[in-house]
Design an enzyme around this catalytic site. Structure first.
Site, short mmCIF file in Angstrom:
data_model
loop_
_atom_site.label_atom_id
_atom_site.label_comp_id
_atom_site.label_asym_id
_atom_site.label_seq_id
_atom_site.Cartn_x
_atom_site.Cartn_y
_atom_site.Cartn_z
N LYS A 102 4.09 2.34 -2.56
CA LYS A 102 4.44 3.58 -3.28
C LYS A 102 5.90 3.93 -2.97
O LYS A 102 6.68 4.29 -3.84
CB LYS A 102 3.52 4.73 -2.85
CG LYS A 102 2.01 4.43 -2.87
CD LYS A 102 1.17 5.63 -2.43
CE LYS A 102 -0.16 5.31 -1.74
NZ LYS A 102 -1.23 4.73 -2.49
N SER A 113 0.81 -1.21 0.00
CA SER A 113 0.00 0.00 0.00
C SER A 113 0.85 1.27 0.00
O SER A 113 1.69 1.44 -0.88
CB SER A 113 -0.94 -0.05 1.20
OG SER A 113 -2.09 0.68 0.91
N HIS A 138 -7.68 -5.65 0.55
CA HIS A 138 -6.47 -4.84 0.59
C HIS A 138 -5.58 -5.32 1.74
O HIS A 138 -5.85 -5.02 2.90
CB HIS A 138 -6.90 -3.39 0.80
CG HIS A 138 -5.77 -2.41 0.85
ND1 HIS A 138 -5.05 -2.06 -0.27
CD2 HIS A 138 -5.25 -1.69 1.87
CE1 HIS A 138 -4.14 -1.16 0.07
NE2 HIS A 138 -4.23 -0.93 1.36
N TRP A 160 -10.47 0.60 -4.49
CA TRP A 160 -9.92 1.92 -4.15
C TRP A 160 -8.53 2.10 -4.80
O TRP A 160 -8.16 3.18 -5.21
CB TRP A 160 -9.85 2.03 -2.62
CG TRP A 160 -9.35 3.32 -2.03
CD1 TRP A 160 -8.26 3.47 -1.21
CD2 TRP A 160 -9.93 4.63 -2.14
NE1 TRP A 160 -8.14 4.78 -0.82
CE2 TRP A 160 -9.14 5.52 -1.37
CE3 TRP A 160 -11.04 5.15 -2.83
CZ2 TRP A 160 -9.42 6.88 -1.26
CZ3 TRP A 160 -11.32 6.50 -2.71
CH2 TRP A 160 -10.51 7.35 -1.94
C1 GCU Z 1 -5.38 4.65 2.20
C2 GCU Z 1 -4.87 5.47 1.04
C3 GCU Z 1 -4.11 4.62 0.03
C4 GCU Z 1 -3.06 3.78 0.73
C5 GCU Z 1 -3.70 3.01 1.85
C6 GCU Z 1 -2.71 2.18 2.70
O1 GCU Z 1 -6.41 3.82 1.77
O2 GCU Z 1 -5.96 6.14 0.45
O3 GCU Z 1 -3.51 5.42 -0.95
O4 GCU Z 1 -2.40 2.95 -0.17
O5 GCU Z 1 -4.34 3.89 2.75
O6 GCU Z 1 -1.56 2.57 2.88
O7 GCU Z 1 -3.16 1.16 3.26
#
Ligand code: GCU
Length: 409
Positions: free
Chosen positions: A250, A246, A389, A337
């Protein structure tokens, strides 16, 4: 309140393919000035630096060079950890001459080894002591706990399900992790805490519009830690896979783009600002991410709120910056998402760089594979796991298989 923003944004989001705006993706093999890239030399000397600079100044923000006074200390070492299968080390990476500013890397090395081993390296969400019930992992010091602004100490081992340490040890891989809050806390504190203030120029109180946000700081710290790994004879530094789930996915992608010592990059459900194409504007958008997490990217990135088409790049070009190294992009079916299809497509559209410039097979698919059907033939692997997720045993099994393929030939 945080949750409220998320729920609001998630309820406003588009999840329908037919509502995706029309878009043209920038071609990774065409320079901003219109000239075409045909050779490895042109890619390395012209297009790669151009793309890197664009991502740096318009999205993640420029990070400083590694501090010249950076030094390391092995804080603890136990050759008999986890019932004897591993050696556990805790290493501090000091960022200045003094021993005041540091973050701590937790490392497990399999005892069943001959020579240096490959390493999986990624950030954790809640503290090093949460990745395992191993009682030998130190809690953060009281000063650190204060810095992290924790309301209470997260329980030991609470994130263990995401960290299959034993399985990695059995397969001959080392594992290293850093608590991301030890680098820069994950909230909008106007960059008062964390590493940023250590590098301000005289009179500076905030990163400039094109200077590093929190994700760039996390990636930068991973690159600093790589300098430590290079001093550790148990770790094969030509076989380090940087991974992240997540938001940490990035960070892993950006770490791989900015530091080519990382030999493999693994993006698990990295979504918007990670592997997912921004121009699809489905699920989480640039505007939504900048609103909910104003500290993640540099200020310039806000120019592209609801203006994805004016971005001088898209996320497939972040994948292209990793070429020719092996990359694994993974999604989850219930993670709309993060836009699984957009994550897949960035692998597809990075593929020309792998193929034409490096003569390597990228992601050899036009259509998304069915769920739980990994594509691992090329240098860009992809799967979409059924479920939510998360980073699961299933995902890890694929990553080890992929790493075996590249590191154990
Ligand atoms: C939120 C956010 C995402 C990210 C996620 C995470 O949902 O909007 O961009 O990847 O958190 O880090 O679990």
């Amino acid at each position: 309140p945080k949750d409220t923003i998320f729920r609001y944004l998630a309820s406003k989001a588009n999840y329908e393919e037919e509502n995706i705006p029309n878009y043209d993706l920038p071609n990774p093999l065409i320079m901003k000035n219109g000239s075409t890239i045909n050779t490895l030399k042109q890619w390395n000397q012209k297009r790669r630096p151009e793309l890197l600079r664009l991502f740096e100044t318009e999205m993640f923000g420029k990070a400083p060079k590694h501090p010249k006074d950076m030094h390391f200390k092995i804080l603890t070492e136990d050759k008999n950890a986890l019932g004897g299968i591993a050696t556990r080390k805790e290493v501090s990476v000091y960022l200045t001459k003094s021993d005041k500013h540091y973050f701590t890397v937790l490392i497990y090395i399999p005892n069943k080894r001959s020579g240096a081993v490959p390493l999986f390296f990624g950030l954790n969400f809640k503290g090093n002591h949460t990745i395992s019930l191993d009682p030998g992992i130190s809690y953060p010091t009281p000063e650190k706990q204060k810095e992290f602004l924790w309301k209470r100490l997260p329980p030991r081992g609470i994130a263990a399900a995401r960290w299959p340490i034993e399985m990695l040890m059995e397969n001959g891989y080392a594992l290293a992790t850093i608590y991301r809050g030890d680098i820069d806390p994950d909230f909008d504190d106007a960059f008062k805490n964390g590493v940023h203030p250590l590098f301000y120029k005289k009179g500076q109180h905030h990163p400039a519009n094109d200077e590093w946000g929190t994700i760039a700081a996390w990636a930068w710290a991973m690159s600093c830690a790589m300098n430590y790994f290079e001093t550790d004879k148990d770790i094969n530094t030509s076989q380090v896979a940087v991974f992240g789930h997540s938001r940490h996915g990035k960070a892993a992608l950006w770490a791989g783009a900015t530091d080519q010592r990382f030999a493999m990059i693994i993006s698990n459900c990295s979504g918007c600002g990670g592997a997912a194409l921004s121009r699809r504007a489905i699920g989480e958008t640039i505007q939504a991410i900048n609103q909910q997490f104003p500290h993640w990217f540099c200020r310039n990135f806000r120019k592209y709120n609801s203006k994805e088409n004016t971005l001088p790049f898209d996320q497939h070009e972040l994948i292209a910056l990793l070429a020719p190294r092996p990359v694994y992009i993974a999604s989850a079916t219930e993670d709309q998402w993060a836009d699984p299809k957009g994550e897949f497509l960035s692998g597809v559209h990075a593929t020309p760089v792998y193929e034409f410039i490096f003569g390597a097979k990228g992601l050899d698919a036009k259509e998304m594979p069915p769920s739980d059907t990994p594509l691992q033939d090329g240098s860009i692997a992809y799967h979409i796991r059924s479920g939510r997720h998360d980073i699961t045993q299933y995902d890890w099994k694929q990553y080890v298989k992929f790493a075996d393929k590249w590191f154990r030939k």
